[in-house]
Design a protein around this motif. Sequence first.
Motif, PDB file in Angstrom:
ATOM      1  N   SER A  72       0.822  -1.217   0.000  1.00  0.00           N
ATOM      2  CA  SER A  72       0.000   0.000   0.000  1.00  0.00           C
ATOM      3  C   SER A  72       0.853   1.264   0.000  1.00  0.00           C
ATOM      4  O   SER A  72       0.317   2.360  -0.059  1.00  0.00           O
ATOM      5  CB  SER A  72      -0.887   0.000   1.244  1.00  0.00           C
ATOM      6  OG  SER A  72      -0.074  -0.028   2.402  1.00  0.00           O
ATOM      7  N   GLY A  73       2.144   1.124   0.098  1.00  0.00           N
ATOM      8  CA  GLY A  73       3.019   2.291   0.224  1.00  0.00           C
ATOM      9  C   GLY A  73       3.285   2.612   1.683  1.00  0.00           C
ATOM     10  O   GLY A  73       4.388   2.963   2.053  1.00  0.00           O
ATOM     11  N   ALA A  74       2.228   2.495   2.517  1.00  0.00           N
ATOM     12  CA  ALA A  74       2.343   2.733   3.966  1.00  0.00           C
ATOM     13  C   ALA A  74       2.890   4.120   4.291  1.00  0.00           C
ATOM     14  O   ALA A  74       3.603   4.303   5.275  1.00  0.00           O
ATOM     15  CB  ALA A  74       3.197   1.643   4.630  1.00  0.00           C
ATOM     16  N   LEU A  75       2.547   5.092   3.458  1.00  0.00           N
ATOM     17  CA  LEU A  75       2.983   6.461   3.762  1.00  0.00           C
ATOM     18  C   LEU A  75       2.172   6.992   4.940  1.00  0.00           C
ATOM     19  O   LEU A  75       1.000   6.632   5.101  1.00  0.00           O
ATOM     20  CB  LEU A  75       2.768   7.367   2.549  1.00  0.00           C
ATOM     21  CG  LEU A  75       3.574   7.019   1.296  1.00  0.00           C
ATOM     22  CD1 LEU A  75       3.187   7.936   0.144  1.00  0.00           C
ATOM     23  CD2 LEU A  75       5.071   7.122   1.564  1.00  0.00           C
ATOM     24  N   GLY A 126      -1.629   5.588  -7.025  1.00  0.00           N
ATOM     25  CA  GLY A 126      -1.012   4.406  -6.412  1.00  0.00           C
ATOM     26  C   GLY A 126       0.451   4.268  -6.784  1.00  0.00           C
ATOM     27  O   GLY A 126       1.310   3.975  -5.934  1.00  0.00           O
ATOM     28  N   GLY A 127       0.750   4.506  -8.063  1.00  0.00           N
ATOM     29  CA  GLY A 127       2.135   4.386  -8.528  1.00  0.00           C
ATOM     30  C   GLY A 127       3.028   5.438  -7.899  1.00  0.00           C
ATOM     31  O   GLY A 127       4.163   5.153  -7.498  1.00  0.00           O
ATOM     32  N   MET A 128       2.507   6.664  -7.807  1.00  0.00           N
ATOM     33  CA  MET A 128       3.303   7.743  -7.193  1.00  0.00           C
ATOM     34  C   MET A 128       3.565   7.443  -5.719  1.00  0.00           C
ATOM     35  O   MET A 128       4.670   7.666  -5.217  1.00  0.00           O
ATOM     36  CB  MET A 128       2.578   9.081  -7.337  1.00  0.00           C
ATOM     37  CG  MET A 128       2.577   9.641  -8.754  1.00  0.00           C
ATOM     38  SD  MET A 128       1.392  10.985  -8.907  1.00  0.00           S
ATOM     39  CE  MET A 128       2.329  12.368  -8.271  1.00  0.00           C
ATOM     40  N   ALA A 129       2.531   6.910  -5.048  1.00  0.00           N
ATOM     41  CA  ALA A 129       2.696   6.594  -3.616  1.00  0.00           C
ATOM     42  C   ALA A 129       3.815   5.567  -3.422  1.00  0.00           C
ATOM     43  O   ALA A 129       4.623   5.686  -2.502  1.00  0.00           O
ATOM     44  CB  ALA A 129       1.389   6.065  -3.041  1.00  0.00           C
ATOM     45  N   ARG A 130       3.878   4.594  -4.321  1.00  0.00           N
ATOM     46  CA  ARG A 130       4.941   3.587  -4.181  1.00  0.00           C
ATOM     47  C   ARG A 130       6.309   4.169  -4.482  1.00  0.00           C
ATOM     48  O   ARG A 130       7.314   3.764  -3.895  1.00  0.00           O
ATOM     49  CB  ARG A 130       4.642   2.399  -5.092  1.00  0.00           C
ATOM     50  CG  ARG A 130       3.594   1.525  -4.439  1.00  0.00           C
ATOM     51  CD  ARG A 130       3.233   0.335  -5.232  1.00  0.00           C
ATOM     52  NE  ARG A 130       1.819   0.032  -4.960  1.00  0.00           N
ATOM     53  CZ  ARG A 130       1.175  -1.000  -5.429  1.00  0.00           C
ATOM     54  NH1 ARG A 130       1.785  -1.851  -6.207  1.00  0.00           N
ATOM     55  NH2 ARG A 130      -0.083  -1.199  -5.137  1.00  0.00           N
ATOM     56  N   ARG A 131       6.347   5.129  -5.401  1.00  0.00           N
ATOM     57  CA  ARG A 131       7.638   5.762  -5.699  1.00  0.00           C
ATOM     58  C   ARG A 131       8.100   6.610  -4.498  1.00  0.00           C
ATOM     59  O   ARG A 131       9.289   6.633  -4.169  1.00  0.00           O
ATOM     60  CB  ARG A 131       7.529   6.609  -6.966  1.00  0.00           C
ATOM     61  CG  ARG A 131       7.511   5.740  -8.213  1.00  0.00           C
ATOM     62  CD  ARG A 131       6.802   6.416  -9.370  1.00  0.00           C
ATOM     63  NE  ARG A 131       7.519   7.555  -9.913  1.00  0.00           N
ATOM     64  CZ  ARG A 131       7.035   8.373 -10.856  1.00  0.00           C
ATOM     65  NH1 ARG A 131       5.828   8.148 -11.348  1.00  0.00           N
ATOM     66  NH2 ARG A 131       7.739   9.374 -11.304  1.00  0.00           N
ATOM     67  N   VAL A 132       7.150   7.286  -3.869  1.00  0.00           N
ATOM     68  CA  VAL A 132       7.511   8.055  -2.658  1.00  0.00           C
ATOM     69  C   VAL A 132       7.987   7.087  -1.571  1.00  0.00           C
ATOM     70  O   VAL A 132       8.992   7.347  -0.885  1.00  0.00           O
ATOM     71  CB  VAL A 132       6.308   8.886  -2.147  1.00  0.00           C
ATOM     72  CG1 VAL A 132       6.646   9.552  -0.810  1.00  0.00           C
ATOM     73  CG2 VAL A 132       5.915   9.938  -3.163  1.00  0.00           C
TER      74      VAL A 132
ATOM     75  N   GLU B 126      -1.031  -0.189   7.082  1.00  0.00           N
ATOM     76  CA  GLU B 126       0.353  -0.635   7.270  1.00  0.00           C
ATOM     77  C   GLU B 126       1.307   0.480   7.695  1.00  0.00           C
ATOM     78  O   GLU B 126       2.519   0.348   7.567  1.00  0.00           O
ATOM     79  CB  GLU B 126       0.879  -1.309   5.992  1.00  0.00           C
ATOM     80  CG  GLU B 126       0.137  -2.594   5.639  1.00  0.00           C
ATOM     81  CD  GLU B 126       0.700  -3.272   4.405  1.00  0.00           C
ATOM     82  OE1 GLU B 126       0.827  -2.582   3.385  1.00  0.00           O
ATOM     83  OE2 GLU B 126       1.006  -4.472   4.471  1.00  0.00           O
ATOM     84  N   GLN B 127       0.741   1.592   8.186  1.00  0.00           N
ATOM     85  CA  GLN B 127       1.630   2.681   8.621  1.00  0.00           C
ATOM     86  C   GLN B 127       2.431   2.287   9.858  1.00  0.00           C
ATOM     87  O   GLN B 127       3.600   2.674  10.001  1.00  0.00           O
ATOM     88  CB  GLN B 127       0.812   3.941   8.901  1.00  0.00           C
ATOM     89  CG  GLN B 127       0.192   4.545   7.657  1.00  0.00           C
ATOM     90  CD  GLN B 127      -0.630   5.795   7.954  1.00  0.00           C
ATOM     91  OE1 GLN B 127      -0.141   6.736   8.541  1.00  0.00           O
ATOM     92  NE2 GLN B 127      -1.882   5.792   7.554  1.00  0.00           N
TER      93      GLN B 127
END
Lengths: 249, 260
Positions: A72-75, A126-132, B126-127
């Motif tokens: 999910s990126g987990a940001l 979603g793609g940007m979140a994973r790149r961050v 998942e944070q």
Amino acid sequence: MIFDGVNMDIQRGKVTAIMGPSGTGKTTLLKLIGGQLRPSAGSIEVDGHNVHKLKHGPLYELRKKMGMLFQSGALLTDITVFDNVAFPLREHTKLPESMIRHLVLMKLQAVGLRGARDLMPSELSGGMARRVALARAIALDPMMIMYDEPFTGQDPISMGVLVKLIKVVNDALGLSSIVVSHDVKETCAIADYVYLVSNGKVVDHGSPLELANSDSKWSQQFMQGMADGPVPFHYAAKDYASDLLGLKE
Amino acid sequence: MVEYFQRLGARSLGMFERLGRGAIFFINILSSIPSVLVRPRLLVAQLYSVGVLSFSLIVVAGLFVGMVLALQGFYTLSDFGAEGMLGVMVAASLIRELGPVVAALLFAGRAGSALTAEIGLMKATEQLSGMEMMAVDPVGRIITPRFLAGLVSMPLLATLFSAVGILGGYFIGVGLLGIDEGGYWSQMQAKIDFSQDVINGLIKSVVFGWVVTWIAVFEGYDAIPTSEGVSRATTRTVVHSAFAVLLLDFILTALMFGDI
């Protein structure tokens, strides 16, 4: 039991892929490597340390050398892209804010999102979140990165960007990467070595080319995406005719 | 019948297991307090969202509770010709009981549920796992500042509730029902004991703040990481907090005022 007799060797400086059908415990494997879960038997060694024998402090020290990209990126959703990437630097270093700014901008430039630094995570695709998340994972210059299903749900452009980034980041920073995925084409394009996992066991392993030419029926089914084979199309059930007629077995 | 006892046994074991997990979780919170105290910015941010954002609810509720107490008290006391004691009755009811209890119940509904939902959603997205993998302890970074903010905010909010309630009682008693203004305040000053009433009320609100915030952060941290799991955890926070506050109120009241 999720895994039984699994033995894997992740080589330094390489991209190692762990592939298998959904629900085989690939994410669980990453959590075991990161020390977030404890195995009931066996051991996992990272950089010479048995992860599950480490106490809280040494485990957290080891984790500083590991990056992980969650599905999910987990940001952190209440802070900006910039602050997300700066988060591990602010938590673990005493660098002045001017230095942190430089480092964050460099990491964001590496993933092509320097211009998105002031956006909130909710404003990212979603793609940007994973790149961050990738920029954040490499903020502390770790020795290894684990990717949990990095390509799932991505459009072709985002997927292409992520495939390229994983390879480039691995080679440029001299990392060891573990990619957990079931996207065969994209993963094989960047992986140096692949483990195929199913039903808690390693069913095959080798380079992507070796697996493509493997004699194993299971490998053939998975690599070519066949609907039926060792993994059956039908979920286990009683005889079809008796079921329709309502007969007891 | 056997199945019934099996289910009962399983439920009881599950309950004790959760209690044990909650206790260990609380010890983890305590052990990470020093790390929060050296970074007061984390605590200040949570004091705002947990305490300051509950301010208006507490003020409005306190005002109305004080006004209702004065109305009800006046009609009862006037039967005995004791309406001059209205100030004492309003103040004692609020400082000893209603201030800490009602403020805690409102706090559980507003701040407690928000804490559980926030932490539960952080877990579901998942944070928290992400923090662990960044070698940042989520208990120290996320949970403990929120716990301390609840612990500090609750007595202040309960005090505010009682103060505003007394003012509400004043508006009704003196302004509407014509009770002597001097009598309202002087009787209160003479009869309300600082150590017996005010300090005991404060102790209650500290205990309620501790239990409500503990339940809220634990339910969030222990929530099943799905939308339904977070929703259930949020409901449990409000229900369990309400039960815990009422039960503890009875125990504390018996200990504090039982020998009067």
